[in-house]
Design a protein around this motif. Structure first.
Motif, PDB file in Angstrom:
ATOM      1  N   THR A  99       0.719  -1.218   0.078  1.00 37.74           N
ATOM      2  CA  THR A  99       0.157   0.129   0.151  1.00 37.74           C
ATOM      3  C   THR A  99       0.723   1.193  -0.032  1.00 37.74           C
ATOM      4  OG1 THR A  99       0.005   0.036   2.496  1.00 37.74           O
ATOM      5  CG2 THR A  99      -1.766  -1.154   1.303  1.00 37.74           C
ATOM      6  N   ASP A 100       0.347   2.271  -0.315  1.00 37.94           N
ATOM      7  CA  ASP A 100       0.864   3.436  -0.442  1.00 37.94           C
ATOM      8  C   ASP A 100       2.349   3.636  -1.108  1.00 37.94           C
ATOM      9  OD1 ASP A 100      -1.239   4.789   0.832  1.00 37.94           O
ATOM     10  OD2 ASP A 100      -0.357   3.855   2.697  1.00 37.94           O
ATOM     11  N   SER A 101       2.548   3.132  -2.356  1.00 38.42           N
ATOM     12  CA  SER A 101       3.750   3.174  -2.815  1.00 38.42           C
ATOM     13  C   SER A 101       3.583   4.352  -3.703  1.00 38.42           C
ATOM     14  CB  SER A 101       4.142   2.104  -3.830  1.00 38.42           C
ATOM     15  OG  SER A 101       3.229   1.902  -5.022  1.00 38.42           O
ATOM     16  N   PRO A 102       4.795   4.967  -4.214  1.00 39.60           N
ATOM     17  CA  PRO A 102       4.862   6.219  -5.241  1.00 39.60           C
ATOM     18  C   PRO A 102       3.973   6.040  -6.333  1.00 39.60           C
ATOM     19  CG  PRO A 102       6.979   5.598  -4.634  1.00 39.60           C
ATOM     20  CD  PRO A 102       6.030   4.466  -3.990  1.00 39.60           C
ATOM     21  N   GLY A 103       3.701   4.838  -6.981  1.00 42.20           N
ATOM     22  CA  GLY A 103       3.200   4.960  -8.285  1.00 42.20           C
ATOM     23  C   GLY A 103       4.052   5.054  -9.380  1.00 42.20           C
ATOM     24  N   ILE A 104       5.364   4.712  -9.245  1.00 40.09           N
ATOM     25  CA  ILE A 104       6.096   5.060 -10.327  1.00 40.09           C
ATOM     26  C   ILE A 104       6.313   3.617 -11.215  1.00 40.09           C
ATOM     27  CG2 ILE A 104       8.794   5.395 -10.832  1.00 40.09           C
ATOM     28  CD1 ILE A 104       8.658   6.978  -8.195  1.00 40.09           C
ATOM     29  N   ILE A 105       6.264   3.744 -12.452  1.00 44.34           N
ATOM     30  CA  ILE A 105       6.024   2.595 -13.381  1.00 44.34           C
ATOM     31  C   ILE A 105       7.101   1.591 -13.313  1.00 44.34           C
ATOM     32  CG2 ILE A 105       7.087   3.377 -15.587  1.00 44.34           C
ATOM     33  CD1 ILE A 105       3.845   1.768 -15.523  1.00 44.34           C
ATOM     34  N   LYS A 106       8.109   1.869 -13.033  1.00 46.46           N
ATOM     35  CA  LYS A 106       9.372   0.962 -12.782  1.00 46.46           C
ATOM     36  C   LYS A 106       9.604   0.456 -11.539  1.00 46.46           C
ATOM     37  CE  LYS A 106      10.532   0.424 -16.941  1.00 46.46           C
ATOM     38  NZ  LYS A 106      10.686  -0.991 -17.664  1.00 46.46           N
ATOM     39  N   ASP A 107       8.899   1.025 -10.324  1.00 46.12           N
ATOM     40  CA  ASP A 107       9.065   0.337  -8.863  1.00 46.12           C
ATOM     41  C   ASP A 107       8.792  -1.265  -9.018  1.00 46.12           C
ATOM     42  OD1 ASP A 107       9.353   2.640  -7.943  1.00 46.12           O
ATOM     43  OD2 ASP A 107       7.366   2.913  -6.831  1.00 46.12           O
ATOM     44  N   TRP A 108       9.616  -1.861  -8.169  1.00 49.41           N
ATOM     45  CA  TRP A 108       9.787  -3.514  -8.332  1.00 49.41           C
ATOM     46  C   TRP A 108       9.833  -3.967  -7.001  1.00 49.41           C
ATOM     47  CZ3 TRP A 108      14.580  -6.012  -7.814  1.00 49.41           C
ATOM     48  CH2 TRP A 108      15.503  -5.185  -7.773  1.00 49.41           C
ATOM     49  N   LEU A 109       9.670  -5.281  -6.946  1.00 47.53           N
ATOM     50  CA  LEU A 109       9.634  -6.276  -5.796  1.00 47.53           C
ATOM     51  C   LEU A 109      10.842  -7.115  -6.205  1.00 47.53           C
ATOM     52  CD1 LEU A 109       8.710  -7.492  -3.106  1.00 47.53           C
ATOM     53  CD2 LEU A 109       7.179  -8.695  -4.502  1.00 47.53           C
ATOM     54  N   GLY A 110      11.792  -7.044  -5.244  1.00 44.52           N
ATOM     55  CA  GLY A 110      12.954  -8.230  -5.780  1.00 44.52           C
ATOM     56  C   GLY A 110      12.788  -9.286  -4.554  1.00 44.52           C
ATOM     57  N   ILE A 111      12.987 -10.470  -4.984  1.00 45.84           N
ATOM     58  CA  ILE A 111      13.327 -11.682  -4.330  1.00 45.84           C
ATOM     59  C   ILE A 111      14.677 -12.127  -4.363  1.00 45.84           C
ATOM     60  CG2 ILE A 111      12.362 -13.908  -3.838  1.00 45.84           C
ATOM     61  CD1 ILE A 111      10.200 -12.057  -3.855  1.00 45.84           C
ATOM     62  N   TYR A 112      15.178 -12.226  -3.076  1.00 48.49           N
ATOM     63  CA  TYR A 112      16.510 -12.408  -2.985  1.00 48.49           C
ATOM     64  C   TYR A 112      16.901 -13.636  -1.923  1.00 48.49           C
ATOM     65  CZ  TYR A 112      17.365  -7.759  -4.614  1.00 48.49           C
ATOM     66  OH  TYR A 112      17.504  -6.437  -5.543  1.00 48.49           O
ATOM     67  N   PRO A 113      18.054 -14.223  -2.241  1.00 50.30           N
ATOM     68  CA  PRO A 113      18.589 -15.567  -1.397  1.00 50.30           C
ATOM     69  C   PRO A 113      18.597 -14.805   0.141  1.00 50.30           C
ATOM     70  CG  PRO A 113      19.909 -15.327  -3.355  1.00 50.30           C
ATOM     71  CD  PRO A 113      19.148 -14.001  -3.428  1.00 50.30           C
ATOM     72  N   GLN A 114      18.466 -15.566   1.136  1.00 51.71           N
ATOM     73  CA  GLN A 114      18.573 -14.741   2.542  1.00 51.71           C
ATOM     74  C   GLN A 114      19.938 -14.220   2.918  1.00 51.71           C
ATOM     75  OE1 GLN A 114      17.040 -17.810   5.232  1.00 51.71           O
ATOM     76  NE2 GLN A 114      16.728 -16.036   6.801  1.00 51.71           N
ATOM     77  N   SER A 115      21.022 -14.677   2.325  1.00 49.63           N
ATOM     78  CA  SER A 115      22.528 -14.369   2.293  1.00 49.63           C
ATOM     79  C   SER A 115      22.634 -12.819   2.122  1.00 49.63           C
ATOM     80  CB  SER A 115      23.389 -15.469   1.805  1.00 49.63           C
ATOM     81  OG  SER A 115      22.969 -15.278   0.573  1.00 49.63           O
ATOM     82  N   ILE A 116      21.719 -12.220   1.213  1.00 44.59           N
ATOM     83  CA  ILE A 116      21.799 -10.968   0.765  1.00 44.59           C
ATOM     84  C   ILE A 116      21.234  -9.985   1.854  1.00 44.59           C
ATOM     85  CG2 ILE A 116      21.506  -9.326  -1.252  1.00 44.59           C
ATOM     86  CD1 ILE A 116      23.399 -11.542  -2.019  1.00 44.59           C
ATOM     87  N   THR A 117      22.091  -9.181   2.133  1.00 46.00           N
ATOM     88  CA  THR A 117      21.841  -8.027   3.340  1.00 46.00           C
ATOM     89  C   THR A 117      21.374  -6.835   2.663  1.00 46.00           C
ATOM     90  OG1 THR A 117      24.012  -7.675   4.120  1.00 46.00           O
ATOM     91  CG2 THR A 117      22.924  -9.400   5.268  1.00 46.00           C
ATOM     92  N   THR A 118      21.903  -6.538   1.607  1.00 45.29           N
ATOM     93  CA  THR A 118      21.921  -5.147   0.885  1.00 45.29           C
ATOM     94  C   THR A 118      21.325  -5.620  -0.582  1.00 45.29           C
ATOM     95  OG1 THR A 118      23.673  -4.254   1.948  1.00 45.29           O
ATOM     96  CG2 THR A 118      22.718  -3.098   0.250  1.00 45.29           C
ATOM     97  N   PRO A 119      20.014  -5.032  -1.019  1.00 44.51           N
ATOM     98  CA  PRO A 119      19.688  -5.251  -2.244  1.00 44.51           C
ATOM     99  C   PRO A 119      20.608  -4.913  -3.479  1.00 44.51           C
ATOM    100  CG  PRO A 119      18.122  -4.143  -1.068  1.00 44.51           C
ATOM    101  CD  PRO A 119      19.386  -4.001   0.081  1.00 44.51           C
TER     102      PRO A 119
END
Length: 153
Positions: A99-119
């Protein structure tokens, strides 16, 4: 929110409007607005709910915009993101809502291995929000076959 403006044409009924990100002036009413009565000055807008906004200068009670949009946010943590469950089995689809994202067309959700601490670019899968300010997306199981421990950013 304080809006400073300079060198405006100061035509009759020029105004500054505050809009939520993703809203188009003329098709959606402004969240707040005020007439401009001098070529340069300051306008204060109060009581805005948390979210992402922009301010824009418009001419003569219309929707002809001049100058640049000024983007801003109200609130420290604006966008909220959650998944439908805390733990997934290998190969299971992942459903995330926001909810309440800025609505920018290229905003995205990333799925990472648990070992990644910084996207970074080491994501397992991703999906775009498609400019939608709130919604739900499912990353299908075919993209999640390698996941054992994941972090969602």
């Amino acid at each position: 929110m304080t809006v400073n403006f300079t060198n405006g044409p100061n035509l009759t009924k020029d105004w500054i409007g505050i809009y939520k990100m993703g809203h188009t002036p003329g098709t959606v009413n402004s969240t707040q607005w005020s007439y401009v009565t001098t070529p340069s000055g300051t306008l204060n807008f109060t009581g805005l709910a948390k979210g992402y906004y922009y301010a824009q200068y418009f001419l003569e009670d219309g929707y002809t915009a001049i100058g640049e949009k000024v983007f801003f946010k109200v609130g420290d943590i604006v966008t909220e993101l959650w998944t439908n469950k805390p733990v997934y089995t290998l190969g299971e689809s992942i459903t995330a809502s926001w909810t309440d994202s800025p609505g920018i067309i290229k905003d995205w959700l990333g799925i990472y291995p648990q070992s990644i601490t910084t996207p970074d670019d080491n994501f397992v899968s991703y999906t775009y929000f498609d400019g939608v300010t709130q919604g739900t997306k499912t990353i299908q199981e075919r993209h999640c076959l390698q996941l054992q421990g994941i972090t969602i950013w």
